[in-house]
Design an enzyme around this catalytic site. Structure first.
Site, mmCIF file in Angstrom:
data_model
loop_
_atom_site.group_PDB
_atom_site.id
_atom_site.type_symbol
_atom_site.label_atom_id
_atom_site.label_comp_id
_atom_site.label_asym_id
_atom_site.label_seq_id
_atom_site.Cartn_x
_atom_site.Cartn_y
_atom_site.Cartn_z
ATOM 1 N N ASP A 48 42.078 44.107 44.272
ATOM 2 C CA ASP A 48 42.357 43.696 43.004
ATOM 3 C C ASP A 48 41.088 43.801 42.188
ATOM 4 O OD1 ASP A 48 43.712 42.254 40.915
ATOM 5 O OD2 ASP A 48 42.502 40.491 41.487
ATOM 6 N N ASP A 63 48.304 38.050 43.140
ATOM 7 C CA ASP A 63 47.879 38.816 44.491
ATOM 8 C C ASP A 63 48.598 38.157 45.670
ATOM 9 O OD1 ASP A 63 46.310 40.719 43.064
ATOM 10 O OD2 ASP A 63 44.595 39.193 42.982
#
Lengths: 45, 773
Positions: B462, B650
């Site tokens: 990420d 996430d």
């Protein structure tokens, strides 16, 4: 061999005593903070 | 009502310029964190941050003893927790304790007393008690067994031998009944859901050994195997206790981290007073106060006040958004410089968080179907061993032996294959490898993750908070150093996250006296008759400079400074890459792993980061569903993906990936979904995790082979009827020791301590830095 009947219970009893002492120490929280106990023993006061 | 409403007054004071009250303050009420004993004495527990040595221990305990009303303060150094008890008649002043600790240099936060009781602690005490009983029994039984072995080559009478066997039974049977319970229960639990776990062959082996020994003793036979059964339990319990200790330490530290991140909410009571309560106590409809620099505790709607919020932990979007009355704010968003009253709206099943959690649960279920090594070994092992035992019995019968001798040989095979080494083969490696990772600043959530981490070929990052640092930093200087110094000193008076980036350049200067902050605008101070301003471009009339700075650094935001009527200066502030991100990504690619970036942020910001890292494979503007879909697509294509991420968005991807990793600054949902957490500012733990995982997996396989080799030697002996208790004892303990020694190699070479976020170094283990925003 009659002495065995005396000696074996004594041996088991002593071992059992050690076990009880450990279980007591565990219950009273003496193993909760191993690192802290080490530090406390080393500090001056 | 209005005049007694402390929370509203606080919000108003923040929204308006006010000479008298430039930095409104509001006491905190921590009554919800205090419990009372039946004698009336108050008690509270704190997570303490920054404790490393004996000096800290005595400094904290002595320092707190001086606080009026405190009867007892005791610090647990292992778990880094502090218990404080007040005298029965004293008021429990939690804030005084926090202030005293802050003065001593430690951050602390009270625990929620109603958090779920520590099941891990109870389980580990149960295992230690079982271990103590098994240890006692195995020593005493072995003492008697050795007498018998010695006696059988000298002149022991059969009566004495039988007496010794019966005494062994007297000790071993109750001890095995007590100490073996964790295994019997595990086997039963497995059978109920139709699975054969490693506990099953252990239980079968122990029970059969004991039954056979009792029968043999009753028949007056030469051999009994009580010592073998109880020793097996002792060895296996050592493995279980170590495994449990590892899990407990990780959990205790994770809980401390959660508490230190102040996952509490300031609830506004009906009478207008403000109380700090645990998140679990907030119901939809409640009103909470969000102070500047705090995170929004729950999804809600702003009732009063205005500010800027930074939702990067929620969506990955890095640009702060101005919000005012009536705006919706998501849980986990960081509040800027205004105070807000938020009406909580998140009813179960409605919020963004619940949506994320539903996705995550589905992904985790899919992952739990992946078979771990120990399951596969059991699947292979149990039928083989049982077939060997059956063949042995049949073979002896066909060879013309009596049913008693045939049965004895068959049981001997089961006894000798009782998976002592196999039971230790995997947990021992997990414990040692988790210890090695802990030293490198990685907390492992799940021991079985190691074998998954050992076979990763694709790493997906990420961006926000993972490749970049969670807090913004100054990316370029502008103007001269004196101006920067003044701007930084002024920034000390602001609680805006962007100002905090500038304030780090202040080099220990004091804030300007009389500096005033206004929500949504900035901060100002009058120094030597000159008005200094720091804040938005409009506030400093610096639109032109701001536009120029943004053109130079498109992924940045600007904060402006102006002294009197002088030339304004615009400072670009952005989330910088983690210091070693470039090297870590290069190392991953050098190891032949595919690297990709999946982000929820805007394309220009992601492109800039991907270009600096040299990553060609990146996507921006992804929703949680998009991320999970990308990860699943990679999985279907046969890639084993490690997901590294921190945001709420996430969490599903973390759960869906083959293995996952989060920084400790991650949202707590993501922390729960990740296999491991890493501390510190660097990304190097990613490399450490992959290296330790690969080594651990190799050692696990080696151990399984070693255990298999042991069986190849032991089974023919037992099948041939050559197994005496002495050989059984030597074989079992020998194979366990070999497997354990091999597992110790998972430690690897000791490395220097990881660099800590606060810049401290030294031999101390990695300790989480202050995570309070």
């Amino acid at each position: 061999m009659a002495v065995l009947l005396l000696v074996i219970p004594i041996a088991l009893g002593l071992g059992g005593l050690g076990l009880c002492a450990f279980l007591w120490a565990l219950r009273s929280g003496q193993y909760d903070d191993i690192e802290g106990a080490e530090m406390r023993a080393r500090s001056d006061d | 009502m209005c005049c007694t409403d402390a929370a509203l007054a606080y919000v108003e004071a923040h929204a308006a310029w006010s000479e008298a009250n430039t930095r409104p303050s509001l006491g905190r009420n921590y009554d919800a964190f205090v419990t009372r004993s039946h004698a009336g004495a108050a008690r509270a527990e704190f997570a303490v941050e920054g404790v490393r040595c004996a000096a800290c221990l005595s400094a904290i305990e002595r320092g707190l003893a001086e606080v009026p009303g405190v009867a007892l303060a005791r610090l647990n150094l292992t778990e880094r927790r502090l218990a404080v008890e007040w005298a029965p008649d004293a008021a429990a002043d939690v804030e005084a304790i926090r202030l005293r600790l802050a003065a001593l240099g430690y951050a602390a936060h009270p625990f929620d007393p109603r958090r779920p009781a520590d099941a891990e602690a109870a389980e580990s005490e149960r295992l230690i008690r079982a271990l103590a009983v098994a240890g006692f029994a195995s020593m005493n039984v072995m003492l008697l067994a050795i007498s018998v072995w010695a006696g059988s080559v000298s002149d022991m009478t059969p009566e004495n031998r039988d007496l010794f066997h019966w005494i062994q039974a007297l000790v071993a049977l109750p001890a095995a009944a007590y100490a073996g319970r964790p295994f019997y229960e595990g086997a039963l639990r497995g059978l109920r859901v139709g699975r054969i776990t490693m506990d099953f062959p252990i239980t079968l082996g122990v029970v059969l050994t004991l039954v056979m020994s009792v029968v043999e003793t009753a028949l007056g036979a030469t051999h009994a195997y009580f010592d073998g059964a109880i020793m097996l339990l002792f060895f296996l319990l050592i493995g279980r206790v170590l495994e449990q200790a590892m899990r407990r330490r990780t959990r205790a530290l994770a809980e401390n981290l959660a508490a230190l991140r102040c996952e509490t909410a300031a609830r506004i009571e009906a009478d207008g007073s403000v109380r700090d309560v645990p998140l679990g106590e907030i119901a939809p409809g409640a009103r909470v106060l969000v102070r500047p620099g705090e995170r929004v505790p729950m999804d809600g709607r702003i009732e009063r006040g205005r500010s800027e919020i930074d939702a990067s932990l929620v969506t990955g979007e890095t640009v702060p958004v101005a919000v005012g009355e009536g705006a919706r704010v998501p849980a986990g968003a960081l509040n800027g410089d205004g105070a807000l009253v938020v009406a909580v709206t998140a009813a179960a099943g409605a919020s963004f968080l619940d949506e994320v959690e539903a996705l995550m649960r589905r992904a985790l279920e899919a992952r739990s179907r992946i078979m771990v090594l120990s399951d596969r070994a059991t699947r292979l092992y149990v039928p083989l061993v049982h077939a060997a035992a059956a063949l042995t019995g049949a073979g002896w019968l066909l060879a013309g032996a009596g049913p008693h001798a045939a049965l004895l040989a068959a049981v001997a095979v089961l006894v000798v294959t009782c998976p002592c080494a196999l039971g230790l083969a995997i947990p021992a490696v997990q414990v040692v490898a988790a210890g090695a990772l802990f030293r490198d600043g990685v907390l492992l959530n799940d021991g079985s993750a190691l074998e998954r981490l050992g076979r990763i070929d694709t790493v997906v990052f990420d961006k926000t908070g993972t490749l970049t640092l969670p807090e913004p930093v100054l990316v370029a200087t502008a103007g001269d150093d004196a101006t920067l110094g003044r701007a930084a000193r002024l920034a000390l008076s602001s609680r805006h996250p962007m100002a905090a980036a500038l304030a780090r350049a202040a080099d220990g200067a004091e804030p300007y006296p009389g500096a005033q902050e206004a929500a949504g605008l900035g901060v100002r101070a009058v120094v030597d008759g000159v008005e200094l301003r720091l804040g938005s471009p409009a506030f400093c009339s610096a639109e032109a400079q701001a536009a120029a700075a943004l053109a130079a650094a498109p992924e940045a935001s600007v904060i402006c400074f102006r002294a009197g009527a002088g030339e304004p200066v615009a400072y670009p502030v952005a989330q910088a890459l983690r210091p070693d991100a470039v090297e870590v990504v290069a190392a991953l690619r050098a190891q032949g792993r595919r690297v990709a970036v999946l982000s929820g942020d805007r394309a220009s910001a992601v492109a800039a980061v991907a270009a600096r890292l040299g990553v060609a494979e990146w996507e921006a503007g992804l929703s949680p569903q998009d991320k999970i879909a990308r990860i699943e697509a990679l999985g279907r294509a046969g890639r084993r993906v490690l997901m590294v991420g921190d945001g709420l968005n996430d969490a599903p991807a973390l759960a869906a990936a083959h293995a996952s990793l989060s920084p400790v600054t991650a949202a707590h949902v993501s922390q729960a979904a990740a296999d491991a957490l890493f501390l510190g500012r660097g990304l190097a733990p990613v490399l450490a995790v992959l290296a330790v995982g690969a080594r651990a997996r190799r050692l696990m396989m080696e151990n399984l082979w070693l255990a298999g080799a042991y069986n190849l030697v032991a089974v023919p002996l037992a099948a041939a009827g050559l197994l005496t208790p002495l050989i059984a004892a030597l074989a079992m303990s020998g194979s366990s020791v070999v497997v354990t020694l091999n597992a110790l190699r998972a430690r690897g070479r000791p490395r220097p301590a990881p660099s800590l976020p606060s810049g401290e170094s030294g031999p101390a283990p990695a300790i989480p830095a202050v995570l309070v925003p």
